[in-house]
Design an enzyme around this catalytic site. Structure first.
Site, PDB file in Angstrom:
ATOM      1  CG  HIS A 195      -1.815   1.207   1.304  1.00 56.61           C
ATOM      2  ND1 HIS A 195      -2.104   1.863   2.491  1.00 56.61           N
ATOM      3  CD2 HIS A 195      -2.501   1.880   0.341  1.00 56.61           C
ATOM      4  CE1 HIS A 195      -2.922   2.876   2.252  1.00 56.61           C
ATOM      5  NE2 HIS A 195      -3.175   2.909   0.959  1.00 56.61           N
ATOM      6  CB  SER A 196       0.703   4.239   0.242  1.00 51.88           C
ATOM      7  OG  SER A 196       1.015   5.606   0.139  1.00 51.88           O
ATOM      8  CB  ALA A 197       5.340   4.778   1.319  1.00 51.35           C
TER       9      ALA A 197
END
Length: 330
Positions: A185-187
């Site tokens: 997720h994301s980073a």
């Protein structure tokens, strides 16, 4: 009279197995004493009968921790439980320097800035986009916001070193448990390609949820994606010694052999400002020989979501297309 908080009062009884273990870091010398650098905490849960072929490793976003996969801000079961209910063994990590994986500047280097309330609102809250209707608590709910921000800490200031450590520890995790599917997720998105680059025979598929990008971007307060889809080098063919070579290259000039046979599903939400980074990321990977597809949830009838789609009000609906895709792999 104040109503006491008892989340267990109405939670359903679960028949599930769970535990935890650690992926140790290196021994290093600090102040004349031996310390450990960057261990990674791993918590797992599994149904009574595991019916799916490969376990799923969940990797959290920037500054947060593994708790984002367990429960939603409004108290519902998160993706980790739903995946276990679907028959998967699930492993949820605290990336080195996050959550229960200890951080000390003498071993991991300087910290980045603290995570702010303003940053949380900018990243997750509905803004000017009227389509964003699924955020789980009201913008004026101060107690809920306090609880949400409490889980965030600083990232390591050196993004390249942080991603390298994430990938090395996760590769060691796969060495221990065997082939697995990665959900990021994301980073943590770049970690998917980095782990597959290290252990192509052990990564069966990657499902990045709005991964950090686009290629070569400079992410405010985080760092620069110098090597295209990641801040740290990947094993390109022909070999690349300077990331400037990638910026100047024609599509297809360099390849990532480790991703050639790895299914990749990049999931985006219709009302997320971060969704725009995903098509360029998929295009870069595909030009390097990967087979990445982008799934916009709105195209599957799942509406109202922003960047926090994994724990918004309709989180079960956002997971459904991912579960369908995962089932098609077995």
């Amino acid at each position: 009279m104040r109503t006491h908080f008892a989340p267990w009062a109405h939670a359903p009884v679960r028949a599930i197995r769970r535990g935890h273990f650690w992926i140790p870091g290196e021994r290093v010398t600090s102040g004349g004493r031996t310390c450990q650098r960057g261990p990674m905490y791993v918590e797992w849960e599994a149904p009574e009968s595991v019916t799916r072929r490969w376990p799923v490793v969940l990797m959290h976003g920037g500054g947060f921790q593994s708790t984002e996969w367990f429960d939603t801000p409004d108290g519902r079961p998160g993706w980790a439980q739903r995946l276990a209910e679907a028959g998967y063994a699930v492993l949820v990590v605290d990336r080195p320097g996050h959550g229960r994986s200890p951080y000390h500047v003498d071993t991991l280097g300087p910290m980045g800035p603290p995570f702010s309330y303003e940053g949380g609102r900018q990243i997750y809250f509905p803004g000017d986009d009227a389509r964003h209707t699924q955020w789980p608590f009201a913008a004026h709910d101060g107690d809920a916001m306090d609880a949400f921000i409490a889980g965030y800490g600083p990232l390591p200031a050196d993004l390249e070193a942080s991603q390298t450590m994430d990938a090395d520890r996760t590769a060691a995790l796969l060495d221990r448990i065997g082939p697995a599917i990665l959900l990021t997720h994301s980073a943590s998105g770049p970690n998917g390609w980095l782990v597959a680059d290290r252990r192509p025979q052990l990564v069966r598929a990657i499902a990045p949820i709005e991964p950090m990008g686009p290629p070569f971007a400079t992410i405010p307060n985080i760092g620069e994606m110098r090597w295209g889809p990641a801040a740290t080098p990947l094993r390109f063919e022909p070999p690349v010694s300077d990331p400037a070579m990638l910026r100047q290259a024609r599509p297809g000039e360099f390849r990532l052999p480790s991703l050639a046979h790895t299914p990749i599903l990049i999931v985006t939400a219709e009302a997320s400002a971060f969704a725009a980074a995903s098509p360029p990321t998929a295009a870069f990977l595909n030009a390097c020989g990967a087979s990445a597809q982008v799934l916009n949830l709105a195209d599957r009838g799942v509406h109202g979501n922003g960047h926090g789609l994994i724990y918004e009000k309709n989180s079960d609906a956002t997971l459904a297309p991912v579960l369908e895709w995962l089932a098609s792999l077995n």
